[in-house]
Motif scaffolding. Sequence first.
Motif, mmCIF file in Angstrom:
data_model
loop_
_atom_site.group_PDB
_atom_site.id
_atom_site.type_symbol
_atom_site.label_atom_id
_atom_site.label_comp_id
_atom_site.label_asym_id
_atom_site.label_seq_id
_atom_site.Cartn_x
_atom_site.Cartn_y
_atom_site.Cartn_z
ATOM 1 N N ALA A 146 49.999 35.348 38.379
ATOM 2 C CA ALA A 146 48.961 34.920 37.447
ATOM 3 C C ALA A 146 49.430 35.082 35.998
ATOM 4 C CB ALA A 146 47.681 35.709 37.691
ATOM 5 N N ALA A 147 50.045 36.221 35.706
ATOM 6 C CA ALA A 147 50.521 36.452 34.341
ATOM 7 C C ALA A 147 51.578 35.424 33.945
ATOM 8 C CB ALA A 147 51.084 37.869 34.229
ATOM 9 N N ASP A 148 52.481 35.109 34.862
ATOM 10 C CA ASP A 148 53.524 34.117 34.576
ATOM 11 C C ASP A 148 52.929 32.727 34.329
ATOM 12 O OD1 ASP A 148 55.422 36.072 34.853
ATOM 13 O OD2 ASP A 148 56.001 35.498 36.893
ATOM 14 N N ALA A 149 51.761 32.463 34.937
ATOM 15 C CA ALA A 149 51.101 31.163 34.759
ATOM 16 C C ALA A 149 50.237 31.119 33.508
ATOM 17 C CB ALA A 149 50.264 30.835 35.988
ATOM 18 N N GLY A 150 50.158 32.232 32.771
ATOM 19 C CA GLY A 150 49.384 32.259 31.541
ATOM 20 C C GLY A 150 47.981 32.799 31.679
ATOM 21 N N THR A 151 47.599 33.210 32.874
ATOM 22 C CA THR A 151 46.280 33.830 33.066
ATOM 23 C C THR A 151 46.327 35.260 32.556
ATOM 24 O OG1 THR A 151 45.696 32.436 34.952
ATOM 25 C CG2 THR A 151 44.597 34.568 34.809
ATOM 26 N N ARG A 152 45.299 35.656 31.822
ATOM 27 C CA ARG A 152 45.275 37.004 31.250
ATOM 28 C C ARG A 152 44.223 37.909 31.894
ATOM 29 N NH1 ARG A 152 49.607 37.375 30.500
ATOM 30 N NH2 ARG A 152 49.120 39.448 29.701
ATOM 31 N N HIS A 153 43.361 37.335 32.720
ATOM 32 C CA HIS A 153 42.239 38.105 33.271
ATOM 33 C C HIS A 153 41.953 37.572 34.670
ATOM 34 C CE1 HIS A 153 37.782 39.562 32.624
ATOM 35 N NE2 HIS A 153 38.346 40.096 33.688
ATOM 36 N N LEU A 154 42.011 38.456 35.675
ATOM 37 C CA LEU A 154 41.737 38.073 37.055
ATOM 38 C C LEU A 154 40.423 38.678 37.534
ATOM 39 C CD1 LEU A 154 45.197 38.380 38.874
ATOM 40 C CD2 LEU A 154 43.836 36.300 38.575
ATOM 41 N N LEU A 155 39.709 37.936 38.352
ATOM 42 C CA LEU A 155 38.520 38.441 39.035
ATOM 43 C C LEU A 155 38.918 38.774 40.469
ATOM 44 C CD1 LEU A 155 35.801 35.891 37.830
ATOM 45 C CD2 LEU A 155 36.708 37.919 36.655
ATOM 46 N N ALA A 156 38.556 39.960 40.915
ATOM 47 C CA ALA A 156 38.888 40.414 42.266
ATOM 48 C C ALA A 156 37.613 40.577 43.075
ATOM 49 C CB ALA A 156 39.660 41.733 42.211
ATOM 50 N N GLY A 157 37.723 40.416 44.385
ATOM 51 C CA GLY A 157 36.551 40.462 45.247
ATOM 52 C C GLY A 157 36.264 41.806 45.870
ATOM 53 N N ASP A 158 36.992 42.851 45.492
ATOM 54 C CA ASP A 158 36.811 44.153 46.121
ATOM 55 C C ASP A 158 35.378 44.663 45.964
ATOM 56 O OD1 ASP A 158 39.864 45.281 46.605
ATOM 57 O OD2 ASP A 158 39.686 43.892 44.934
ATOM 58 N N GLY A 159 34.881 45.319 47.008
ATOM 59 C CA GLY A 159 33.570 45.961 46.960
ATOM 60 C C GLY A 159 32.541 45.380 47.897
ATOM 61 N N GLY A 160 32.695 44.114 48.272
ATOM 62 C CA GLY A 160 31.684 43.481 49.098
ATOM 63 C C GLY A 160 31.524 44.127 50.464
ATOM 64 N N ASP A 161 32.627 44.539 51.072
ATOM 65 C CA ASP A 161 32.535 45.162 52.396
ATOM 66 C C ASP A 161 31.760 46.469 52.346
ATOM 67 O OD1 ASP A 161 33.887 43.201 53.801
ATOM 68 O OD2 ASP A 161 35.849 44.084 53.404
ATOM 69 N N GLU A 162 31.919 47.207 51.258
ATOM 70 C CA GLU A 162 31.248 48.502 51.137
ATOM 71 C C GLU A 162 29.788 48.361 50.729
ATOM 72 O OE1 GLU A 162 35.454 48.953 51.273
ATOM 73 O OE2 GLU A 162 34.269 47.765 49.871
ATOM 74 N N LEU A 163 29.410 47.235 50.148
ATOM 75 C CA LEU A 163 28.007 47.002 49.787
ATOM 76 C C LEU A 163 27.220 46.358 50.916
ATOM 77 C CD1 LEU A 163 28.192 45.584 46.144
ATOM 78 C CD2 LEU A 163 27.853 47.942 46.862
ATOM 79 N N PHE A 164 27.879 45.491 51.684
ATOM 80 C CA PHE A 164 27.153 44.645 52.636
ATOM 81 C C PHE A 164 27.610 44.816 54.081
ATOM 82 C CE2 PHE A 164 27.216 42.436 48.479
ATOM 83 C CZ PHE A 164 25.857 42.474 48.210
ATOM 84 N N ALA A 165 28.324 45.916 54.374
ATOM 85 C CA ALA A 165 28.672 46.294 55.750
ATOM 86 C C ALA A 165 29.706 45.361 56.360
ATOM 87 C CB ALA A 165 27.433 46.370 56.630
ATOM 88 N N GLY A 166 30.918 45.354 55.782
ATOM 89 C CA GLY A 166 31.952 44.464 56.264
ATOM 90 C C GLY A 166 33.126 45.117 56.946
ATOM 91 N N ASN A 167 33.131 46.440 57.081
ATOM 92 C CA ASN A 167 34.265 47.100 57.716
ATOM 93 C C ASN A 167 34.006 47.308 59.206
ATOM 94 O OD1 ASN A 167 35.901 47.374 55.370
ATOM 95 N ND2 ASN A 167 34.613 49.075 54.686
#
Length: 562
Positions: free
Chosen positions: A288-309
Amino acid sequence: MTVEPIDGQWAEPEAGLWIAIQGYPRWSEPRLEKEDRARGSGGAIAAAYRERGERLFELIRGSFSLVLVDTVRGRVIAAVDRTGQRQLYHATHGEHLAIATTAGGALAAAGLDRRLAHQQLFHYLYFHMIPAPGTAFEGVHKLPGAHFLGWQGGEAKVAPYWVPEFSEPASASAAELMDLLRKAVGHAAQGESIGAFLSGGLDSSTVSGLLAELRPGEADTYSIGFDAEGYDEMAYARIAMRHFGTRAHEYYVTPEDVVGTVPKIAAAYDEPFGNSSALPAYFCARMAADAGTRHLLAGDGGDELFAGNERYAKQGVFERWGRLPGSLRKGVLEPVLTNLPGRPNVLRKARSYVEQARTPLPDRLQSYNFLHRLDPAEVLTGDFLETIDLDAPLELQRSTYRRPAHASALNRMMYLDWQITLADNDLRKVTRMCELADIEVSFPMLDDDLVEYSLRIPSRLKLRNGRLRHFYKEATKDFLPREIIDKRKHGFGLPFGVWMGRHAPLRDLAYDSLSNLKKRGYIRPEFIDEAIRLHREGHAGYYGELIWVLMMLELWMEGHST
C-alpha cells in the motif's frame, strides 16, 4: 516524574496542566466537540478533566493514548482507549514515574536496568505474545484497554475506567447495524490516500465495500496470497473486489520474503511477538505504501464483537453439559461415557468430551495449549521453572473473564478476547507492521458506537445453532456477496511449516535460531529437538507454528541484544 515521548503535547501553564495526546479522540458531549474544534484535543481533555477529574474518560471515545500532568495537585493520569488500539507503558523507580509509548522508552526514562521478566517470557510461550499488564522487562508494565493509571504522592494505581454492560434484549435491528457500520467507516476514512486491507473475510469485505460506497471507483484494496494449498484465499478477495468495484492490489508472499524479512519484523516489536500473520500484514502494508496510500482501514475486531471465532461455538457444546442436573452427570453419564465399549477412538472422544466439559471456562479455552498438554518440566529447564508461576496465565484469564457483570458465557469469552487476543495480538500485529511500513491504520469495526451496539445484541442471535456471527451475516446478506457470507473463516495465516519443509534457506534460518535458543537456558534442548523431529515427520502445520514461535523469541532477543 518523567514522561517520554508522546506526540501532540499541549499545555495550559496558568492552570498547571500539561497534556500529551496521541490518536484520534472523540467526544460524547457536543460542548467538548466544540472545545476540540476551538482549542484542539488537548483543550477538550483539559475541559473534561476540570469537569470530571479522574472520571474524564467517561467523556472520551475514539482511539487514543493520553497523559495528563496536573502540577498544582501533583497528579498524573494516563489512559488508553477502550479496545487498546493505542499503547502506553509505565515504570516507577523510587518516587519517579516514567510513561512512554514503547517499553524501551519507559525502561530508559525510569533508569531501570534492562532485565528480562521470566514470568512474561513464560506468558509469551503460553500466549505467543505478552498480554497486558506485563511486558518483557522487569519493572515495566503496559496499560490494558479501557484502563487508566492514576499517580499521586508517589503512589500509583491502575484500574478499568470502562467495563462493558451486556444486555439480552428480545431483538436487534439489522438496519441499525448497517447504519452504524457506514458511519464507522465514514469516521475512519477521513483525508486522502486511503485504502483497505482485503482478505475476503466478512470484516475486510465489509470495510472495503463501505469505503467503495464513499469513493466509487477510487477505493484501493490490498490483498495477500500464498502459493500453498489451504492457505491462499485470494479468490475470495477477488470476489469482493469485483462485487464492490475496488481497485485491487495483490501480492504473493514467497519463502524468500520470509527469510529476508522475518529478522526485521521480530526486532520491530517492543516485546517477543509470535503471530506469524504479522509477516503478510507487513507486506500488505508495504504494498500500500509503495502504491502511494498513506492510511489503511483494517477489519480487525468484528469476530470479537459479533461472535466469529470457532471456539465460541465449540464451547457452547460443552456448556450444555454443565446445564444438566449434577446427579445425572456424575451418577449416570460420566461413568457410561468414560467406559464405552467398542472402538478405541470412540472411547477416546467420549472421555475427551467429559474431561473438557468438566473444566470450567475460561480454563477450558486452553485445553489444547501445549503447555497444558505436556508436563512443563518436559518443555522448560529446571532453573527457568523455579522463577515462574505456572498458574499465572490462567489467573490472568480468569480475572478478565469474570470482570463483566451479568454477562453470558459467550459475551465473557468475547470480552476476554477484547482484552487479550485483540488488544495484545491482532491489533499489535497490524499497527506495528503498518508503522514499520510507514503507513497509518484505523479500525472502523472498533468504533465506539459499534462496540456499544454489539452489547445490545442478544447472545442467541450473535451465535445461533452453531452458526458463527448469525446476526451480522443476516444484517449484511444484502450487502456482501453470498460466497463471503458462507465462507469458512480463514485469515492471513502463513504457511511457514509447509515452506520450511521444502525451502532450505528458511529451514536454515529456523534451525540456526533454535540452536541459539537452546543456549539461553529457558527451553530444554531435548524439547526443541523433538519439535523439529515431529515437524519433519509430517506434522508440518502444528509443529511449524511452534517452531515459528520459538524462532521469533530468539530473533527478538538477538534484535534487542538481550
